[in-house]
Motif scaffolding. Structure first.
Motif, PDB file in Angstrom:
ATOM      1  N   SER A   9      31.953  41.334  32.826  1.00  0.00           N
ATOM      2  CA  SER A   9      33.038  40.379  32.580  1.00  0.00           C
ATOM      3  C   SER A   9      32.440  39.001  32.730  1.00  0.00           C
ATOM      4  O   SER A   9      31.259  38.847  32.986  1.00  0.00           O
ATOM      5  CB  SER A   9      34.167  40.580  33.596  1.00  0.00           C
ATOM      6  OG  SER A   9      33.756  40.093  34.859  1.00  0.00           O
ATOM      7  N   ASN A  11      32.743  37.224  35.108  1.00  0.00           N
ATOM      8  CA  ASN A  11      32.532  36.941  36.517  1.00  0.00           C
ATOM      9  C   ASN A  11      31.496  37.836  37.179  1.00  0.00           C
ATOM     10  O   ASN A  11      31.139  37.628  38.319  1.00  0.00           O
ATOM     11  CB  ASN A  11      33.847  37.095  37.292  1.00  0.00           C
ATOM     12  CG  ASN A  11      34.861  36.049  36.909  1.00  0.00           C
ATOM     13  OD1 ASN A  11      34.503  34.913  36.680  1.00  0.00           O
ATOM     14  ND2 ASN A  11      36.116  36.450  36.830  1.00  0.00           N
ATOM     15  N   THR A  12      31.022  38.847  36.507  1.00  0.00           N
ATOM     16  CA  THR A  12      30.175  39.824  37.177  1.00  0.00           C
ATOM     17  C   THR A  12      28.943  40.148  36.361  1.00  0.00           C
ATOM     18  O   THR A  12      29.029  40.450  35.189  1.00  0.00           O
ATOM     19  CB  THR A  12      30.957  41.126  37.431  1.00  0.00           C
ATOM     20  OG1 THR A  12      32.136  40.810  38.169  1.00  0.00           O
ATOM     21  CG2 THR A  12      30.115  42.115  38.217  1.00  0.00           C
ATOM     22  N   ASP A  81      36.814  41.407  40.149  1.00  0.00           N
ATOM     23  CA  ASP A  81      36.956  40.229  39.287  1.00  0.00           C
ATOM     24  C   ASP A  81      38.150  39.381  39.652  1.00  0.00           C
ATOM     25  O   ASP A  81      38.111  38.147  39.549  1.00  0.00           O
ATOM     26  CB  ASP A  81      37.062  40.676  37.824  1.00  0.00           C
ATOM     27  CG  ASP A  81      35.714  41.116  37.261  1.00  0.00           C
ATOM     28  OD1 ASP A  81      34.690  40.867  37.925  1.00  0.00           O
ATOM     29  OD2 ASP A  81      35.690  41.688  36.161  1.00  0.00           O
ATOM     30  N   GLU A 101      29.669  33.726  40.877  1.00  0.00           N
ATOM     31  CA  GLU A 101      29.614  34.928  40.070  1.00  0.00           C
ATOM     32  C   GLU A 101      28.902  36.021  40.856  1.00  0.00           C
ATOM     33  O   GLU A 101      27.980  35.751  41.623  1.00  0.00           O
ATOM     34  CB  GLU A 101      28.881  34.695  38.738  1.00  0.00           C
ATOM     35  CG  GLU A 101      29.720  33.982  37.701  1.00  0.00           C
ATOM     36  CD  GLU A 101      29.161  34.135  36.300  1.00  0.00           C
ATOM     37  OE1 GLU A 101      28.267  34.981  36.112  1.00  0.00           O
ATOM     38  OE2 GLU A 101      29.621  33.408  35.397  1.00  0.00           O
TER      39      GLU A 101
END
Length: 529
Positions: A9, A11-12, A81, A101
């Motif tokens: 995503s 964020n990851t 997330d 992150e």
């Protein structure tokens, strides 16, 4: 780099480190870091045109242009997330110029493998600014923090921590001091419950009130409570055949704690640290205080009409009057423990309000900090921002709640009511966060009072016995120590306490306990040099 990176995503970042040449021989982990073992596959989310894994601004990709702090964890403890999103929203509202992150290492099955994976990733140019280090996988004596600190991957935070008044007002000084490693501090966690006590009692307040008992009445050694417990047993059994007067919690076949003498490493039961001048370590069975309490409990189980039950876990039920916790832990409103205390009909979770906590053998709290920590990586190009985030995580209650509990929680009467479970024990600040449903409303004051007035920091500093190469001996001696559980089991026919202790001693020696003790002394001497 023998690495697969996929952006799950915005964020990851997930990193699977395949240590194909890893060999585990004699407990040692060896990793092939040769150039031919380096390979990367990067999968980007739609619109992401960046191919850089550095910590510079992402430039033309579709993400927010704020510089990134990369927060590394193993897969089992990474932030979801929605938590990352909430954290970044918080940071934006506070005017921070960076965002967080995840960098996640999946498919890791040991503490040593996680430490090696992090080191390999950084050595090959990967960016990690903050690293979450823990012992979630196994009973490794050294954890990933010990390894990365020893290998020089962690930033020395001592001067920053000692000069940060805000941080020192949100974490008790004894807790901070327990983080010191050779006088320096390389990481932080603000989890309140990583401490131990001498044996303690957890007593039902409902039954105390019913019989007009005070804590002073119960603040006595086990041997002096026999008449009182017999009276409670007789009265309660008249109306409840299933009533058990005492529940005894003990598991002597694993790490054993009695007061200031803690185990020399995770999962080692027979040897403890000692305050005696003659030796830094003693056998648990050579500690007179431990044997005295064990014998009192043995006699309570064997030689009285008091109905007892032995539970090696941490359960408590309403139809029991008192729980005797032989392996001291602190304190009993630890959400990880109290959550398991269910009412008889399982209709509600019992909380700290249901119990009195009594320490008849001494109420000191012995603090060691060799558990999970958040550390700034020495290779980070954004150390100031990484430090800023660590400080915010332990000084701002809003951020501490997000990191500890997650998002979309239910609150009842000013407490987190989502089963009272800590989402991540070692992130955020458990001293100042909103109380979980199982915790006291005045949690912060209670915890600070306990640490400030009763906290004792281990005199052994950060020494931990490295049991690699001794796994077989540890397993054998732990099995021998586990025989002590038979003393409290009504199913075994043991009548002579001293004779049985002599049998366990003999089996310990046969299992190699002397080898373990001598190795611990030698390692400690090297540590002191």
């Amino acid at each position: 780099m023998n690495t697969k990176i996929s952006r799950k995503s915005n964020n990851t970042i997930v990193i699977a480190v395949f240590l194909t040449a890893t060999l585990i021989q004699g407990g040692c982990v060896k990793v092939d870091r040769s150039p031919e073992n380096v390979y990367s596959i990067i999968e980007y989310s739609e619109g992401d045109t960046s191919n850089s894994s550095t910590d510079t601004a992402p430039g033309s990709d579709s993400r927010d242009a704020s510089p990134i702090l990369y927060y590394a964890t193993e897969e089992v403890s990474f932030m979801d997330d929605d938590v990352i999103e909430a954290v970044n929203l918080y940071l934006a509202e506070k005017g921070c110029e960076y965002r967080i992150e995840n960098v996640v290492f999946p498919e890791i099955d040991s503490t040593y493998a996680y430490a090696e994976a992090v080191e390999t990733y950084v050595d090959n140019g990967g960016t990690i600014d903050i690293c979450y280090l823990s012992t979630l996988f196994d009973n490794a004596s050294l954890n990933s923090f010990d390894i990365l600190k020893k290998d020089g991957y962690l930033e020395d935070l001592t001067d920053r921590i000692e000069g940060c008044e805000a941080l020192n007002s949100c974490i008790p000084q004894a807790k901070i001091d327990a983080h010191r490693s050779s006088g320096r501090i390389f990481g932080l966690n603000a989890y309140p419950y990583s401490a131990s006590t001498k044996p303690c009692y957890i007593v039902s307040r409902e039954l105390m009130n019913r019989y007009g008992l005070t804590e002073e009445d119960l603040n006595k050694p086990i041997s002096e409570l026999v008449d009182l417990l017999s009276n409670v047993q007789s009265s309660e059994s008249a109306v409840n055949d299933e009533f058990t007067c005492t529940l005894i919690s003990a598991d002597f076949g694993s790490e054993c704690t009695f007061g200031p003498l803690r185990s020399i490493g995770n999962g080692i039961a027979c040897i403890k640290m000692s305050e005696e001048e003659s030796s830094p370590f003693v056998y648990v069975l050579d500690d007179d205080g431990f044997l005295s309490v064990l014998k009192e409990t043995f006699e309570l189980c064997r030689n009285t009409d008091i109905k007892t039950a032995v539970n090696q876990g941490q359960s408590y039920y309403e139809n029991s009057f008192i729980r005797i916790a032989l392996n001291g832990f602190f304190p009993t409103f630890d959400p990880a423990s109290v959550l398991q205390y269910k009412s008889t009909d399982d209709s509600r979770v019992l909380t700290s309000d249901d119990f009195s906590i009594i320490y008849p053998y001494g109420d000191e709290v012995y603090i060691t900090e060799h558990m999970s920590q958040n550390s700034v990586m020495a290779s980070s190009k954004h150390k100031d921002w990484a430090w800023d985030f660590l400080v915010r995580s332990v000084t701002d209650k809003e951020l501490a709640d997000i990191l500890q509990y997650g998002v979309n929680l239910e609150y009842v009467d000013g407490k987190v009511a989502d089963k009272g479970v800590l989402g991540s024990w070692f992130r955020g600040n458990g001293f100042i966060s909103t109380p979980a449903v199982v915790e006291p409303q005045e949690k912060t004051k209670i915890l600070f009072d306990i640490y400030d007035k009763k906290g004792v920091v281990s005199s052994f500093g950060d020494f931990v016995f490295d049991k690699r190469g001794f796994e077989g001996v540890v397993a054998s001696t732990d099995q021998a120590m586990g025989l002590l559980n038979n003393l409290l089991s009504p199913e075994t026919e043991i009548t002579d306490f001293d004779d049985y202790i002599a049998t366990v001693r003999r089996k310990l020696i046969e299992s190699g306990a002397d080898e373990l003790l001598n190795a611990a002394i030698e390692q400690y001497r090297d540590y002191c040099e």
